[in-house]
Design a protein around this motif. Structure first.
Motif, short mmCIF file in Angstrom:
data_model
loop_
_atom_site.label_atom_id
_atom_site.label_comp_id
_atom_site.label_asym_id
_atom_site.label_seq_id
_atom_site.Cartn_x
_atom_site.Cartn_y
_atom_site.Cartn_z
N LYS A 134 0.84 -1.20 0.00
CA LYS A 134 0.00 0.00 0.00
C LYS A 134 0.87 1.24 0.00
N CYS A 135 0.41 2.25 -0.71
CA CYS A 135 1.16 3.50 -0.74
C CYS A 135 1.15 4.13 0.65
N PRO A 136 2.32 4.46 1.16
CA PRO A 136 2.36 5.05 2.51
C PRO A 136 1.69 6.42 2.57
N LYS A 137 1.52 7.03 1.40
CA LYS A 137 0.93 8.37 1.39
C LYS A 137 -0.59 8.30 1.31
N CYS A 138 -1.09 7.61 0.26
CA CYS A 138 -2.53 7.64 0.02
C CYS A 138 -3.23 6.33 0.36
#
Length: 793
Positions: free
Chosen positions: A472-476
């Motif tokens: 998973k993207c750590p940002k979004c």
RNA sequence: GCCGUGGUGGCGGAACUGGUAGACGCGCUGGACUUAAAAUCCAGUGAGCUUUGCUCGUGAGAGUUCGAGUCUCUCCCGCGGCACCA
């Protein structure tokens, strides 16, 4: 071989005892320090090589010596354990690289321990362990934060046998350093560290370091600084210009043609203007198919092709000059284009001769009338610049044509990504929405997954790992993918010397305080092969960390010595292929660790390469037996006679100075002289103790054993290094050499400090001297006090 | 080609700022001990000669100096690095 002492028994005994007493354990921040380091090994499947103990014995002698001198000495050891061989073994044998590496480390550790080195094993590091590579990834993130780690599509070195890209430093003579396969160029999207950011400092600070000249020049050559100017040439009937880099703007009036690298972008851009583009294309194809090695082969004749229809303007005199492409011009140096001055450049001259191009002299050569002159001189045929010297003209001509002075370097940024499994994952995530996202520090380490197939396909095996790749993207929080390339193992080794200071810290890679105490490394010993790789990378990382406030010094390795190669008995390199490899285990078994250590130090100067000689080892073993026999049978004297005192103090002086200079071979020779002198005599126990301390850094086990056998209660390593008294070394009676006309004719023994008058009289009375003077007049009398007389007749 | 580094006995190598070339170790020769060998110990070991002694000798040649392995110049060879880098 008969054995007077049982090395197998006593060496094991003392190794266990030292471990138990933890006498090699050091603490941070206690008193004056020395950090003494040997390059940590790659734990290969072949086990230890006799070259390893050479460097490691040297650091051990220095470490033990400085401890005797009262220093707090850090001497650590660890494992540079990521890398291709373990992975290739996995492919072949089906054993996981982690298992194989573990096994190799075990062997290496056993072998290294059998030699009795005084490492602080509590600080052992292992680059392939997650506790360690967590911080390698941390380092990557720090560099990324500062834009010093970046991803870029670029022509890179590709080894088709190793199935991975390589750093420039890993390409030797156009071949892969590891497998000797021809390296080819590929355009790939790869991660780089911006070493060039520090290029000027990397170059400049070399001079202040205590390194060998060879090492310094190798590194300077690699950085490859050259100063020159960037100039622009207009291309007639187009809006385009050709930029060149030249170190000789003073010869601009002599530029009679230009050459572009075949890959130069303008060739394609202006193909509509090139009348013979078909032919040109053919030439480009041909040079592309050549390997690096072929293209850079110096012996081959230069080739090129004229770009018909394109004309450049020499900005100095507005002359129209032709444009060529040729593969002797490199695309990745300077601007990929040159101005050619055949009168003053060898390559341009050769090319001009072949293609019948104009040659204009613009520098007056001193005296010769040769057409080609590459030196500096006085300008001619250069309009108003005539009469200037080259160095004056460089600035003026550059200014006149609106160019600017520029410095070029050969060194390129460090390519750090690898398409292989057994390395530290790069802590980067790619998200469709957010782009390139660094893994947050708190999520480190990015663990190397197990669900992979090691087969190299040209893509990192991590691509196949479901557990690893999809993330998973750590940002979004959306679906994203991890970077699947791993890092060059040289990234791991570019900072390991920092980790030793604080090896069990799990909150940070190292505490600032520990670095402040231990670093820089006071003595670094290792192979010359790391001159342009490891040593440049480590310096770069150090400078980066300094600028981020993690440490407070500029250079990690103040003093480096490169141990020379140990060759086989046949003076060839030791190699399985020749069957001439010496296994240190066998030597330790037969002769003992002390003998091996001392023999390797006695072979010759540390930095020379020298052939192994099985007979030579016997000499050292005999010496150690003699020491053992003499010491354990000693009839103690109440008082040393003068001869003993003298040789003892001489030996202390010599050994002390020699260890400081790392001249171990002569230190050993002087200890042998000591033994040769005292074997016929009795000495005091105090003197024997002193001698044993001198020998202890070289042969720790036997000295410790003797120390115990002669009744000393404490470990020998708790002693202070003996001091010498210069006064006790001076002889009262001295031998004076007497020369007649510079030739040695006789010697006399006289009292020290004898007057010139007295000695002259004595010398002239000598029958031999009388004979040589034979009534001739003495024209000159030269007296070097306490040394020699020269009579000139 | 350029840069660096080195060239000393049969072998590995010593020799600080120019001052007794070859320390130390290996090997070799002779001797002692031993039935013998190994190990150990003692002596010798750069070359040559007309052998109380002399001559030559540190890759080659020249030079500076009272004196050069060491300093200067020219050249030869080994090793390492860079190498069509403009």
């Amino acid at each position: 071989m008969t054995t007077y002492y049982n090395h197998q028994k006593i060496e094991k005994k003392w190794q266990a005892k030292w471990d138990q007493l933890e006498i090699n354990r050091v603490e941070n921040g206690k008193g004056k320090k020395k950090y003494i380091l040997g390059m940590f090994p790659y734990p290969s499947g072949d086990g230890l090589h006799v070259g390893h103990p050479e460097g490691y014995t040297a650091t051990d002698i220095a470490s033990r010596y400085y401890r005797f001198q009262g220093f707090n000495v850090l001497q650590p050891m660890g494992w540079d354990s990521f890398g291709l061989p373990a992975e290739n073994f996995a492919i072949k044998e089906g054993v996981h690289p982690r298992e194989k590496t573990k096994e190799n480390i075990k062997t290496f550790k056993r072998q290294i321990k059998s030699l009795g080195f005084s490492y602080d094993w509590s600080r052992e590091v292992n680059t392939s362990s997650p506790d360690y590579y967590k911080w390698t990834q941390w380092l990557f993130l720090k560099l990324y934060e500062k834009d010093l780690a970046y991803k870029k599509k670029a022509p890179v070195n590709w080894c088709d046998s190793c199935k991975t890209v390589l750093a420039n430093e890993q390409v030797v003579q156009g071949k892969c350093e590891r497998c000797e396969n021809d390296v080819i160029q590929k355009d790939l999207n790869q991660w780089f560290f911006k070493t060039t950011e520090y290029v000027e400092e990397l170059l400049e600070k070399i001079d202040g370091l205590d390194w060998s000249q060879a090492l310094k020049t190798t590194q300077k050559n690699w950085i490859g600084k050259s100063e020159g100017a960037r100039l622009k040439f207009k291309v007639l009937t187009t809006d385009d210009q050709i930029e060149v880099f030249t170190t000789r703007p003073d010869t601009l009036f002599g530029a009679t043609y230009m050459v572009l690298a075949p890959e130069h972008e303008l060739v394609n851009k202006l193909k509509g203007n090139i009348e013979n583009f078909k032919e040109v294309e053919k030439y480009i194809e041909k040079s592309k198919s050549k390997s690096n090695l072929e293209r850079t082969d110096l012996n081959k004749e230069k080739s090129g092709i004229k770009l018909k229809g394109l004309i450049a303007i020499n900005p100095a005199n507005d002359k129209e000059i032709p444009i060529y492409i040729a593969d002797y011009v490199l695309t990745n140096y300077g601007t990929g284009a040159i101005m050619a001055v055949p009168a003053h450049d060898e390559r341009d001259y050769e090319f001009a001769k072949k293609y019948n191009l104009e040659i204009i002299d613009v520098i007056k050569s001193d005296d010769n009338k040769e057409e080609l002159f590459t030196g500096d001189g006085i300008l001619i045929n250069s309009d108003k610049f005539d009469g200037l010297t080259s160095s004056e003209a460089i600035k003026k001509i550059t200014n006149k044509v609106d160019g600017y002075l520029e410095t070029q370097y050969k060194i390129r940024d460090w390519l750090v990504s690898r398409q292989r499994y057994w390395g530290s994952p790069i802590p980067i995530i790619y998200c469709d929405a957010c782009g390139t996202v660094p893994v947050p520090e708190k999520n480190l380490p990015v663990i190397l997954p197990d669900d992979v197939d090691f087969k190299p396909t040209g893509q990192s095996p991590l691509v196949d790992s479901k557990t690893f790749h999809d993330v998973k993207c750590p940002k979004c929080g959306d679906k994203a993918k991890r970077e699947v390339d791993t890092m060059d193992t040289f990234v791991c080794s570019s900072w390991y010397f920092l980790r030793y200071c604080d090896a069990s810290n799990n909150k940070e890679p190292f505490s600032k305080k520990s670095l402040k105490y231990w670093l820089p490394v006071d003595l670094y010993i290792g192979g010359m092969e790391h001159a342009v790789g490891h040593l440049i990378y480590s310096r770069f990382i150090t400078k980066f960390l300094r600028d981020q406030g993690y440490l407070n010094f500029d250079e990690p390795f103040t003093k480096i010595r490169n141990q020379g190669l140990i060759l086989a008995e046949d003076s060839r390199k030791m190699s399985k292929r020749w069957g001439n490899v010496i296994n240190p285990d066998d030597v330790v078994d037969e002769f003992g660790a002390d003998t091996l250590r001392m023999y390797e130090m006695f072979m010759g100067p540390l930095e020379d390469s020298k052939p192994w000689n099985k007979r030579g080892i016997i000499g050292i073993r005999r010496f150690l037996e003699k020491v053992y026999k003499y010491s354990t049978n000693l009839k103690e004297a109440d008082k040393d006679d003068e001869e003993v005192t003298k040789i003892l103090h001489k030996t202390i002086k010599k050994v002390t100075e020699d260890i400081e200079n790392l001249s171990f071979n002569t230190a050993i020779a002087s200890m042998m002289e000591f033994m040769n002198t005292v074997t016929k005599l009795n000495i005091t126990k105090d003197s024997l103790n002193k001698f044993l301390i001198l020998l202890a850094p070289f042969a720790p086990h036997i000295c410790e054993e003797i120390n115990e056998e002669i009744g000393n209660k404490e470990t020998i390593f708790n002693n202070k290094w003996p001091k010498y008294d210069e006064k006790l070394i001076i002889d009262d009676k001295i031998t004076i050499a007497i020369q007649v006309n510079g030739k040695l004719r006789d010697t006399i023994i006289v009292n020290r400090g004898i007057s010139e008058k007295d000695i002259k009289k004595q010398a002239l009375d000598l029958p031999k001297i009388k004979k040589f003077i034979d009534g001739n007049e003495i024209k000159k009398f030269i007296y070097v006090p306490n040394k020699l007389i020269n009579l000139v007749v």
